[in-house]
Design an enzyme around this catalytic site. Structure first.
Site, short mmCIF file in Angstrom:
data_model
loop_
_atom_site.label_atom_id
_atom_site.label_comp_id
_atom_site.label_asym_id
_atom_site.label_seq_id
_atom_site.Cartn_x
_atom_site.Cartn_y
_atom_site.Cartn_z
N LYS A 198 0.89 -1.10 0.01
CA LYS A 198 0.10 -0.29 0.15
C LYS A 198 0.83 1.32 0.13
CE LYS A 198 -1.59 2.78 2.83
NZ LYS A 198 -1.65 3.95 1.98
N GLU A 274 10.05 1.26 10.87
CA GLU A 274 11.05 2.75 10.63
C GLU A 274 10.27 3.63 10.95
OE1 GLU A 274 12.93 4.95 9.42
OE2 GLU A 274 13.19 4.24 7.31
N CYS A 308 13.89 10.96 7.18
CA CYS A 308 13.02 10.63 8.75
C CYS A 308 14.74 10.37 8.97
CB CYS A 308 12.93 9.37 8.66
SG CYS A 308 13.76 8.16 7.55
N GLU A 405 9.49 16.08 15.86
CA GLU A 405 10.03 15.73 14.35
C GLU A 405 9.53 16.74 13.94
OE1 GLU A 405 9.06 12.25 12.05
OE2 GLU A 405 11.52 11.88 11.22
#
Ligand code: NAI
Ligand code: MG
Length: 507
Positions: A198, A274, A308, A405
């Site tokens: 997906k 992750e 990331c 983040e």
């Protein structure tokens, strides 16, 4: 593809481009080797972040489409040839797949540009050829999968078999649509698994193109399925599916938690996560300030900060702090923002409105909490999700911009005195994805690299990725590794087989 102009580049001038948008050929779900509409008939809009305009209406898969894809993948795994092929056959087909990716380089590169706002030139030299190489790396492993012969304590002969885990659900993010596709699909196919992918709703285009190439390469029907759609519907249906044997996810920590919960409350499937990061980029007094300022800037502005492992907390030792931040500002001025098709542009638009607004709100919070805005900080006054490269200095550990983040072109610079202090502060985060250490002092590099709790540490470099370099998180950045043979092994499970050496009837 591009219109080259001879314009001189001025500081932060916006670079236009008049690139032609590629024709979009694949907009339907790919299930059991066919492109099909969603059962509901629904479509969702894919938006070009350069213009905020709709580029395609993509089939919106939901639970019932995931059910069909899983059924196809289950049959292909339980009864089909793929897991049973000699490894060398899987290798041959995967190598063909990789060659087809290379042959379609420009089209794939353009799709990721209009879908994600990524630099066209970078896609051409990095993301797309890199995806082909990743498929080749794992293709090369497909015929080298084996178990061990065991030394038993009794008169038994025993060995292990290394078997594919089964049907794997891959849920991937939008920041590296091609890289992520290859990093997930490559090792799982090499292992002999069948997969349901997906892609992120922001970036469905290249995944559907890859599905078409996989079919042309000879990957049998049902082995690779791509269901486009939203996370809370199609994505959630994957995580809770009773017939999916494993889920590999890359995305936010928040959704990572949901993935684990859904796996726990369904069939206890293993998951690999992750997740986010807030990686320290540590600069010691002894470095070449000019070179390292360049690297620090790349560390946060590459892919418009939507990465990331971005080096988002730049710790600078006090002896060079003032000099270093002056360099950062000088260099930020030469960083060109504009249409990602333009060859001189280094930063395109953020992926979508949500991400754009999220980043701008963090910039606001940074100012309100008292960080000094050294450079940038504003959106471009035009269509598209463009934001200036932004540098905050005099940031302290307790500020929100040092903790959360941001996933955008926003650097936080923090000052430190000693090695012991910076180790403690660098580790003072819930995340543990990556770290950069800049020093010529071997003792310092060794001490810090061993003390940092992060899945990948780069010394005097940053973003040094490689197919052979396992990559993933410590702490709340997740677990499980992509890349390297480690990632092949996560799609394999061990079966132990034992039998008496002599035909004696004992247990
Ligand atoms: P997200 O985690 O919502 O999306 C990632 C993928 O998960 C997409 O394919 C999405 O459709 C899917 N998803 C969403 N909800 C789901 C659910 N309930 N069940 C199953 N799948 C689901 O991330 P989003 O909202 O796109 O970005 C938010 C933040 O996440 C970013 O600002 C960034 O901080 C972080 N992020 C980190 C990434 C990384 O590489 N580690 C990649 C993308 C986002
Ligand atoms: Mg899009």
């Amino acid at each position: 593809m591009q219109n080259r102009t001879n314009m001189t580049v001025h500081a932060n001038e916006f670079m236009e481009s008049h690139a032609k948008i590629p024709e979009i050929k694949f907009i339907k779900l790919f299930i059991n080797g066919e492109f099909v509409d969603a059962l509901s008939g629904k479509r969702f809009e894919s938006i070009d972040p350069r213009t905020e305009e709709v580029i395609a209406n993509i089939a919106e898969g939901d639970k019932e489409d995931i059910d069909l894809a899983v059924k196809a993948a289950r049959e292909a795994f339980d009864l089909g040839p793929w897991p049973r092929l000699p490894g060398r056959e899987r290798r041959r087909i995967m190598l063909k797949f990789a060659d087809l990716i290379d042959e379609n380089l420009e089209e794939l590169a353009a799709l990721d540009t209009i879908d994600a706002g990524k630099l066209y030139n970078m896609n051409k030299i990095l993301d797309i050829p890199g995806a082909a190489e990743t498929i080749r790396y794992f293709a090369g492993a497909a015929d080298k999968i084996h178990g061990e012969t065991l030394k038993m304590s009794r008169e038994l002969q025993a060995y292990t078999l290394s078997e594919p885990v089964g049907v794997v659900g891959h849920i991937i993010p939008w920041n590296f649509p091609s890289t992520m596709f290859a990093m997930k699909v490559g090792p799982s196919l090499a292992a002999g698994c069948t997969v349901v992918v997906k892609p992120a709703e922001q970036t469905p285009l290249s995944a559907l193109f890859y599905a078409h190439l996989a079919k042309r390469a000879g990957i049998p029907n049902g082995v690779l399925n791509v269901v486009t759609g939203y996370g809370h519907t199609a994505g959630a249906a994957i995580t809770s599916h009773m017939d999916i044997d494993m889920v590999s996810f890359t995305g936010s920590t928040e959704v990572g938690r949901l993935v684990m919960q859904a796996a726990a409350s369904s069939n206890l499937k293993p998951v690999s996560l992750e997740l986010g990061g807030k990686s320290p980029f540590i600069v010691f007094d002894d470095v070449d300030v000019d070179k390292v300022a360049d690297l620090a800037l790349q560390g946060i502005l590459f892919n418009k900060g939507e990465i990331c492992v971005a080096g988002s907390r730049v710790f600078v030792q006090q002896g060079i702090y003032d000099k270093f931040i002056i360099k950062l500002a000088e260099k930020a001025k030469t960083w060109v923002v504009g249409d990602p098709f333009h060859p001189n542009v280094r930063q395109g638009p953020q992926v979508d409105k949500k991400q754009y607004e999220k980043i701008l709100s963090y910039i606001d919070i940074g100012k309100k909490e008292g960080a000094t805005l050294l450079y940038g900080g504003k959106p471009y006054d035009r269509k598209g999700y463009y934001i200036e490269p932004t540098i905050f200095v005099n940031v302290t550990d307790d500020m929100t911009i040092a903790k959360e983040e941001i996933f955008g072109p926003v650097m936080s610079v923090l000052k430190f005195k000693s090695v012991e202090e910076v180790i403690k502060r660098a580790n003072g985060t819930k995340y543990g994805l990556a770290a950069g250490i800049m020093t010529d002092n071997l003792n310092t590099a060794n001490t810090v690299s061993r003390s940092i709790r992060a899945g990948v540490v780069w010394i005097n470099c940053y973003f040094a990725f490689d197919n052979d370099l396992p990559y993933g998180g410590y702490k709340m950045s997740g677990f499980g590794r992509d890349c390297g043979l480690e990632s092949l092994h996560k799609y394999l499970q061990v079966k132990s087989v034992a039998t008496p050496i002599y035909n004696s009837p004992w247990l």
